[in-house]
Design a protein around this motif. Structure first.
Motif, short mmCIF file in Angstrom:
data_model
loop_
_atom_site.label_atom_id
_atom_site.label_comp_id
_atom_site.label_asym_id
_atom_site.label_seq_id
_atom_site.Cartn_x
_atom_site.Cartn_y
_atom_site.Cartn_z
N UNK A 80 53.95 -44.86 17.17
CA UNK A 80 52.89 -43.86 17.10
C UNK A 80 51.55 -44.40 17.58
N UNK A 81 51.43 -45.72 17.66
CA UNK A 81 50.12 -46.33 17.89
C UNK A 81 50.03 -47.13 19.18
N UNK A 82 51.19 -47.61 19.70
CA UNK A 82 51.17 -48.47 20.88
C UNK A 82 52.16 -47.96 21.91
N UNK A 99 47.49 -36.24 13.68
CA UNK A 99 46.50 -35.24 13.28
C UNK A 99 45.65 -35.69 12.10
N UNK A 100 45.99 -36.80 11.47
CA UNK A 100 45.15 -37.31 10.38
C UNK A 100 43.74 -37.59 10.89
N UNK A 146 42.54 -47.75 10.53
CA UNK A 146 42.93 -46.36 10.74
C UNK A 146 44.44 -46.26 10.91
N UNK A 147 45.07 -47.29 11.49
CA UNK A 147 46.53 -47.27 11.61
C UNK A 147 47.18 -47.28 10.24
N UNK A 151 49.56 -44.35 8.60
CA UNK A 151 50.89 -44.62 8.05
C UNK A 151 51.00 -44.10 6.62
N UNK A 152 49.97 -44.34 5.82
CA UNK A 152 49.96 -43.84 4.46
C UNK A 152 50.00 -42.30 4.43
#
Length: 502
Positions: A80-82, A99-100, A146-147, A151-152
């Protein structure tokens, strides 16, 4: 002095209806049961163990949901991040973590009231879904990277959505007193597990399933309130009022329909009016976005657009899609009023939602969640259900492989446009196939496995065993098709103990 009935007689009179084991009537279920020891024996006892159908189905649903979470692990750990296409090549994409931050939850913005700074000026979801998202944001730790927060946020939402999944499975299990094991179809549906945490659709699906359960128990007001809340979470549930109107018209149950409609309107207004009044621009974003959104993934409109040198405009597609939906509604209404035997509520509910999905200008992969519980209630046949699910799983893989292809640059890793069109076609054919099977059951009720078990309309509430007061066409003539088996059948107006052949 009157003699009191014996204990044995009393127990026999109040005994619950014996469940219908799928392994005794469904060949696919019987063959599949070999993995866990084979079909249920004829001398098996029901209700004598902690392992009741409701508990078993709920646990299986939670287990399958957990497997769906494991399937998202490559994205949770980095996809989701890389990397632009990693989340697509692993087929583990989810809107939730993106969308967070993209919809202001990371910055503490209030949905609908605070304007966003990104590509969307306000949150483009209905109010109850927005509240669900906001509650999850409140429960997400606001410290760390923020990552880590994203995830949380996904984990918190997954926990809340798991509750929704269990509610759906339990409601379907309890809908048909004689067929509780049909809930296993929901619990084991592969497309259900794969798409459950892509978005927040399970909230509306759970409320709709609870509404169907309330209607099956004859609680029209509770049905209406829950359906109104479901519509406040997603637009599609209001479509169920159309089939209900036609069925209540045919059965003369106007008071019950009016109660349901009133409950739905009041519940929807209670949720929406405050936001509508104080933040109209934010509240209306969902509706304006839906209207202005162009042709998108999964629809046959996209296939036409990508194979045309002069694609239709968005306004033209909106008009044509609306006309197609109106035609489908007319056809379903005609079917309901002219069928020789009044269709079951779940059958028409499935058909109307399927028609909306087939004619809509977008089909996100999680939209399959809308149909799963309705499909189980409409046609609890393992073979047909699994054929449809196979088509949906193929589409699930197809859309991510297509996005991998379009985001991998010159490497072109994934599925090209032509291959994606075949995946769309497979999804459409699978849904049409299941619709055709449901329509056949309506026209030939002796093929309907629910009615062949001796039931009339278990999810119909006041419609169950009700007499017709308004019919026309073939419905006014004697039925052509006679049952070919010895299972007890029912006729309109007959009580459950007075089953007669069709």
């Amino acid at each position: 002095m009157c003699a009191m009935p014996s204990a044995d007689a009393t127990q026999a009179n109040v005994r619950e209806p014996e469940p219908v084991p799928p392994t005794r009537e469904d060949r696919v279920a019987a063959n599949g049961s070999e993995l866990i020891g084979g079909p249920l024996g004829r001398r098996a006892l029901f209700g004598t163990s902690w392992w009741t159908p409701v508990r078993v189905v709920a646990l299986v649903a939670i287990g399958m949901f957990a497997l769906g979470l494991v399937q998202k692990a490559p994205c949770f750990d980095g996809g989701w991040f890389f990397g632009a296409s990693s989340q697509y090549t692993h087929a583990c994409y989810s809107d939730i973590p993106h969308l967070y931050q993209g919809r202001g939850f990371a910055d503490g913005l209030v949905p609908y009231f605070d304007k966003l700074n990104g590509d969307m000026d306000y949150l483009e979801y209905p109010v109850l879904t927005g509240l669900f998202m906001e509650v999850a944001a409140w429960l997400t730790p606001g410290t760390g990277s923020i990552q880590g927060q994203e995830q949380w946020y996904w984990v918190v939402n997954a926990g809340m959505l798991m509750v929704c999944a269990a509610v759906i499975a339990v409601c379907v299990t309890r809908n048909h007193a004689r067929r509780p094991w049909d809930g296993l179809l929901v619990a084991l549906a592969p497309a259900f597990a794969l798409t459950a945490t892509i978005n927040w659709d399970l909230l509306a699906v759970a409320l709709t399933a609870a509404a169907m359960l309330m209607w099956s128990r004859g609680r029209a007001l509770a049905f209406g309130i829950l359906l109104g809340l479901a519509t406040a979470a997603k637009l599609y549930p209001f479509l169920l009022l159309g089939p209900l109107l036609v069925l209540c018209w045919r059965a003369g149950k106007w008071r019950q329909f009016g109660t349901a409609l009133l409950g739905a309107v009041i519940a929807w207004l209670v949720v929406n009016l405050p936001v509508m009044y104080f933040a109209f621009d934010g509240w209306s974003k969902f509706y304006t976005f839906s209207q202005e959104r162009g042709v998108d993934f999964g629809s046959f409109w996209l296939v036409l657009a990508q194979n045309s040198s002069d694609p239709l405009s968005t306004s033209t597609v909106n008009t044509l899609a609306a006309l197609l939906m109106v035609l489908c509604c007319g056809g379903i209404a005609a079917l309901a009023l002219t069928a020789q035997r009044r269709p079951r509520f779940a059958q028409l509910a499935f058909l109307i939602v399927a028609a909306f999905i087939l004619t809509n200008k977008v089909y996100s992969p999680q939209y399959v969640l809308w149909l799963v519980p309705l499909a189980v209630l409409a046609r609890p046949k393992w073979r047909d259900f699994l054929i449809w699910q196979a088509c949906e799983v193929a589409y699930f893989l197809g859309i991510w492989m297509y996005l991998a292809y379009t985001t991998s640059g010159d490497a072109h890793k994934g599925l090209p446009t032509g291959g994606y069109h075949w995946a769309i076609g497979l999804h459409l054919l699978g849904t049409l196939y299941l619709c055709a099977m449901v329509v056949r059951d309506i026209l030939m009720p002796e093929r309907d496995v629910v009615r062949r078990s001796g039931d009339d309309d278990p999810s119909g509430g006041v419609l169950d065993h009700a007499e017709d007061v308004f019919v026309f066409g073939p419905a006014a003539r004697p039925p052509r098709h006679a049952a070919q088996d010895e299972a007890p059948q029912v006729e309109w107006g007959a009580s459950p103990t007075e089953g007669r052949s069709l």
